[in-house]
Design an enzyme around this catalytic site. Structure first.
Site, PDB file in Angstrom:
ATOM      1  CG  HIS A  47      74.823  22.587 -38.078  1.00 46.25           C
ATOM      2  ND1 HIS A  47      73.797  23.500 -38.185  1.00 46.25           N
ATOM      3  CD2 HIS A  47      75.939  23.232 -38.522  1.00 46.25           C
ATOM      4  CE1 HIS A  47      74.271  24.647 -38.668  1.00 46.25           C
ATOM      5  NE2 HIS A  47      75.566  24.515 -38.878  1.00 46.25           N
TER       6      HIS A  47
ATOM      7  CG  HIS B  40      79.273  25.476 -36.110  1.00 45.81           C
ATOM      8  ND1 HIS B  40      79.134  26.845 -36.092  1.00 45.81           N
ATOM      9  CD2 HIS B  40      78.635  25.056 -37.233  1.00 45.81           C
ATOM     10  CE1 HIS B  40      78.451  27.230 -37.156  1.00 45.81           C
ATOM     11  NE2 HIS B  40      78.139  26.166 -37.879  1.00 45.81           N
TER      12      HIS B  40
ATOM     13  CB  ALA C 144      56.883  32.143 -46.023  1.00 43.26           C
TER      14      ALA C 144
ATOM     15  CG  HIS D 120      76.284  32.649 -41.771  1.00 46.10           C
ATOM     16  ND1 HIS D 120      76.679  31.363 -41.990  1.00 46.10           N
ATOM     17  CD2 HIS D 120      77.170  33.431 -42.417  1.00 46.10           C
ATOM     18  CE1 HIS D 120      77.766  31.356 -42.741  1.00 46.10           C
ATOM     19  NE2 HIS D 120      78.085  32.595 -43.017  1.00 46.10           N
TER      20      HIS D 120
ATOM     21  CB  THR E 108      56.306  33.721 -52.773  1.00 48.89           C
ATOM     22  OG1 THR E 108      57.643  34.210 -52.693  1.00 48.89           O
ATOM     23  CG2 THR E 108      55.367  34.900 -52.901  1.00 48.89           C
TER      24      THR E 108
ATOM     25  CG  ASP F  54      78.663  24.381 -41.707  1.00 52.35           C
ATOM     26  OD1 ASP F  54      79.770  23.889 -41.991  1.00 52.35           O
ATOM     27  OD2 ASP F  54      78.396  24.851 -40.587  1.00 52.35           O
TER      28      ASP F  54
HETATM   29 FE   LIG Z   1      76.972  26.062 -39.668  1.00 49.89          FE
END
Ligand SMILES: [Fe+2]
Length: 603
Positions: free
Chosen positions: A129, A125, A439, A11, A554, A148
């Site tokens: 995480h 993986h 942000a 991703h 934002t 996930d």
């Molecule tokens: Fe993942």
């Protein structure tokens, strides 16, 4: 000792650099290439990390990759074979991609960084995480939950972290995946997978969970925290383009047209959608059905996450919980985990998605593989690239952009507070950009949360977001409890990272209409003086001037673009939008004056 963590090819690709266990730099590749969710090899992010650490690649002691490509390949291969011939396209495409470069990560890292194979390590993986959450947390021991779409085979796990060790106790394997279930609904509701999940979450409060029974046909949740999908309703295990199938549509009706505007009777029809259509009410009612579906999948996701968290508590007995994986970005569910499970404290890694795996891989290598003691807590997200006064002024001068430099911080802040309080929309770029998707006052657009029309105004000027997506508030950590239901707010790390949705106190909703969602909730960011002093001072001063120590925050980007990094990107975004004021470090650019005064520069 220097360790570089790398994640890519799924991703969000990213890199992170540790020096003696302390984080030096971390960034996602999209901020450099300007390709949203860029998943290619993170060349720029790696260069940035090395530059920030003052290193050459040869100085690295280890590089740790966030997953095991061969095991992932095995999963793709086996699941393609099991569903062949339906999977012929996915099979062909993945063979091309995997034999092209995905399988040969070790060689790629060797070639790109000029390192010997012994310096390149791999972790799993979900361990990445888990490590990214536990080793960034201040906890000496904690339960760990990762959830996930899918890693190699694992889609969710319950684990445990103790000192320098983190391990997974139990896991759920592909194709049974809470992330992929949520993504199937994201696609069904007309949004882009891995991007529109926030929209489903934002849409949910406009609906009623009338479709819970139908959603429960798709997923069976057991009390031990495990779950199983009924694969008769899905196609993600054998298709590259479709996640759900006809049986799914028979339950929920036709999918929403991605090009259609979404509005309901409660959201109203915003001006930036153009003229009100003749069949407005019929369209609104149809959209309400989709909102009901969003509410239903959100409710079942929360139920699954709560069940897993309760199981993790039962099994570990620890009062603290660390979470990561894309589903841990579901801030509504996180708020409920805090309120409705026995866990007293949570830590959610701010880049909970796959980008965050880069930090997890590096920390796993340092602590668990090498057994080195812990020295780091992630208290803020400012790990990206920064641009000092010389870079800012160099850019402004080169481009002949009129600006004013206010070295006196009080003057700078007073000026910005005046603008915000008078209804102006301010682009605010300070220090190093944030790690993760939010942000948090380094690359933010700020506005007055007290004005009911501000949400529409920011949307019309800059964001063009769907009217059901709420804007978030930044609040002084010590004052958060006056406005939001979050007892002892200062203590909660996820609130620093905008990862809890909580109730806005009923008597404060009228005061903060621009950041209060339709259900009375808000996704707050608590701001701490020690970790973000200038932003803290700005909100404090806004509070002194208006009585409300809260600003609307934002992300600093145009719709569909990554958040800005450089002064040039910030200025381009400012110029292309209806933003009124831009603050780059100490330099203030006001749009009206830049239109009328030509090229004058004052320092
Ligand atoms: Fe993942």
């Amino acid at each position: 000792m220097h360790i570089l963590g790398v994640s890519c090819y799924f991703h969000d690709s990213a890199a992170a650099l540790l020096r003696n266990g302390l984080l030096v730099a971390a960034a996602e590749e999209e901020r450099f290439t300007r390709k949203k969710h860029d998943y290619e090899f993170p060349r720029h992010a790696i260069d940035f990390c090395l530059r920030t650490g003052g290193l050459r690649a040869a100085d690295l002691d280890y590089v740790v990759f966030f997953e095991k490509p061969f095991i992932k390949f095995e999963r793709l291969l086996l699941s393609s074979l099991q569903t062949f011939p339906r999977s012929h396209r996915v099979f062909r495409e993945s063979m091309i991609a995997w034999f092209g470069d995905k399988l040969w990560i070790r060689h790629l890292l060797q070639r790109e960084l000029g390192l010997p194979p012994a310096k390149i390590l791999f972790t799993e993986h979900h361990l990445s995480h888990a490590a990214s959450a536990f080793f960034c947390s201040p906890f000496e021991e904690a339960a760990v939950l990762t959830v996930d779409g899918v890693g190699e085979w694992t889609t969710a796990s319950i684990g445990v972290g103790r000192g320098t060790d983190v391990r997974l106790l139990r896991e759920i394997r592909f194709p049974h995946s809470l992330g992929l279930l949520y993504s199937a609904f994201t696609a069904f509701l007309g949004f882009e997978v891995n991007e529109g999940e926030y929209k489903v979450m934002g849409m949910a409060p406009f609906g009623t969970p009338r479709y819970i029974d139908q959603v429960r046909k798709l997923i069976r949740i057991s009390q031990d925290g495990s779950f199983e999908l009924d694969m008769d309703y899905f196609s993600f295990h054998h298709s590259t383009s479709r996640t759900f199938n006809r049986a799914f549509e028979a339950l929920f009706g036709p999918p929403r047209d991605p090009r259609a505007n979404f509005f309901t009777r409660a959201s109203g029809h915003p001006s930036y959608f153009g003229e009100r259509p003749a069949n407005h009410d019929a369209q609104a009612r149809d959209n309400e059905r989709y909102a009901d579906i969003a509410a239903s999948i959100q409710a079942v996701t929360e139920e699954a996450l709560l069940t897993m968290a309760r199981a993790a508590h039962r099994e570990t007995g620890f009062p603290r919980l660390c979470m990561a994986g894309g589903v841990a970005l579901n801030s509504v569910a996180n708020g409920r985990v805090l309120r409705e499970t026995p866990f007293e404290e949570l830590y959610v890694q701010p880049a909970a998605g796959d980008g965050g795996g880069a930090i997890g891989a590096a920390l796993y290598g340092y602590h668990t593989v090498l057994g080195k003691p812990r020295a780091f807590v992630m208290e803020h997200t400012a790990w990206g690239e920064g641009h000092g006064p010389d870079a800012v002024e160099g850019f402004l001068r080169r481009e002949n952009i009129p600006y004013e430099r206010l070295d006196d911080e009080d003057r700078l802040i007073d000026r910005v507070v005046d603008h915000i309080a008078s209804g102006k929309v301010v682009g605010w770029s300070q220090g190093r950009f944030e790690w993760g998707p939010r942000a948090l006052g380094h690359r933010s657009i700020l506005a007055d949360p007290r004005r009911a029309d501000m949400k529409d105004l920011v949307n019309v000027k800059i964001k063009f977001r769907e009217p059901f997506r709420p804007f978030a508030p930044s609040v002084l950590a010590e004052r958060a409890e006056e406005y939001f239901w979050l007892p002892d707010a200062v203590r909660h790390y996820p609130a620093r990272f905008m990862l809890y949705v909580v109730e806005v106190k009923p008597d404060k909703r009228q005061i903060l209409p621009a950041i209060t969602h339709v259900d009375g909730s808000g996704r707050l960011q608590t701001v701490h003086r020690q970790t973000n002093p200038r932003y803290y001072r700005l909100i404090e001063r806004f509070g002194e001037a208006t009585g409300v120590p809260v600003v609307l925050n934002t992300s600093f980007n145009l719709k569909g673009e990554p958040i800005v990094n450089t002064p040039a990107e910030a200025f381009r975004t400012f110029n292309a939008s209806g933003m009124d004021v831009l603050v780059l470090g100490e330099c203030v650019i006001e749009k009206d004056s830049s239109r009328t005064e030509g090229g004058a520069v004052c320092a």
